[in-house]
Write an enzyme that holds these catalytic residues in place. Sequence first.
Site: not given
Ligand code: NAP
Length: 316
Positions: A15, A37-38, A91, A169
């Site tokens: 996101i 970011s890690r 969110k 989610d």
């Molecule tokens: P994602 O692709 O899994 O990214 C989350 C990032 O958080 C990871 O890349 C990781 O980045 C970091 N992170 C830090 N601690 C972590 C841990 N313990 N476990 C996993 N990741 C960790 O997830 P995302 O889809 O972007 O979603 C993140 C948030 O945005 C969620 O709450 C989701 O509901 C919301 N969201 C997502 C979307 C969508 O379409 N995907 C839409 C709207 C809202 P680093 O390697 O950079 O540390």
Amino acid sequence: MTAPIRLGLVGVGKIARDQHIPSIGRNLAFELVATASRSASVDGVARFATPAEMLDAMPQIDAVALCVPPQVRHGMAADALRRGKHVLLEKPPGATLSEVAHLADLAETQGVSLFATWHSRFAPGVAPARKWLAGRQVRSVRVEWKEDVRHWHPGQAWIWEPGGLGVFDPGINALSIVTDILPEPVFLTGGELSIPENRAAPIAASLQFAGVSGAVMTAEFDWRQTGPQTWDIHVGTDAGDLLLSSGGARLWIDGESVVDQAEAEYDGIYARFAELVASGGSDVDLAPLRHVADAFMLGRHVTVEPFHDQPNRDTA
Ligand code: NAP
């Protein structure tokens, strides 16, 4: 012109890349000065491994946007607020109601802004739907939020863990719209949560709600949908019917299309965050997360067949 808000972005995942970074780039009120970011970086922007390291090294940062999974957000948000930073939460705003209430109190004590975002509320059909429903008597609401988890969340292990919410989610996005547009609140009366036997969070949920003036609402959330995806909310009233579809990008009233626009949700989010920072206000609405908590408390938990990211695999 006032100086831009110096922003640190935490969590460079899907996101952050798809929506936050482009919207920040389009908004002159913000300057992306650092990321934490890690594993990932953004070209031309300072990168740190953790948000604490980022804030230690760059105390000039004014605000932090947290795009990490909900389970790890509270500690990061609390630390940023204690350092006097404004905070934007993706969110859902946290893994529990109590931790988000704590953040709201902390923001108030610190005199900074906390914005618990609900991106779907910024979809173009949502404000006109709210306006049209005001003053009408809602009789029925039918939510259908059905998508293919393998397409939208490939390999996201956190989403299946406690606090990751599973199908809630995306489902919480529908609840964020419903709680924004309905003129009266609804309450959960029952439901069923389908939890794969190898996972900790539901893959589907079927919920029933009642409104204070007799409206009935059902919500069907399902992550097993392949083919066309469905993000629809139907509302029947004493004076016509409304359909919000495509997650709120399209609005029909009595069968006539009145809004049909490409999404611009995150531009709206950053415009609102800039307003909050300028005015010193916060925006923390827990109503969507409360409905999800209610579903976990009141819904019947049913075990269903295991889910594997790769179909036909016999291990998770
Ligand atoms: P994602 O692709 O899994 O990214 C989350 C990032 O958080 C990871 O890349 C990781 O980045 C970091 N992170 C830090 N601690 C972590 C841990 N313990 N476990 C996993 N990741 C960790 O997830 P995302 O889809 O972007 O979603 C993140 C948030 O945005 C969620 O709450 C989701 O509901 C919301 N969201 C997502 C979307 C969508 O379409 N995907 C839409 C709207 C809202 P680093 O390697 O950079 O540390």
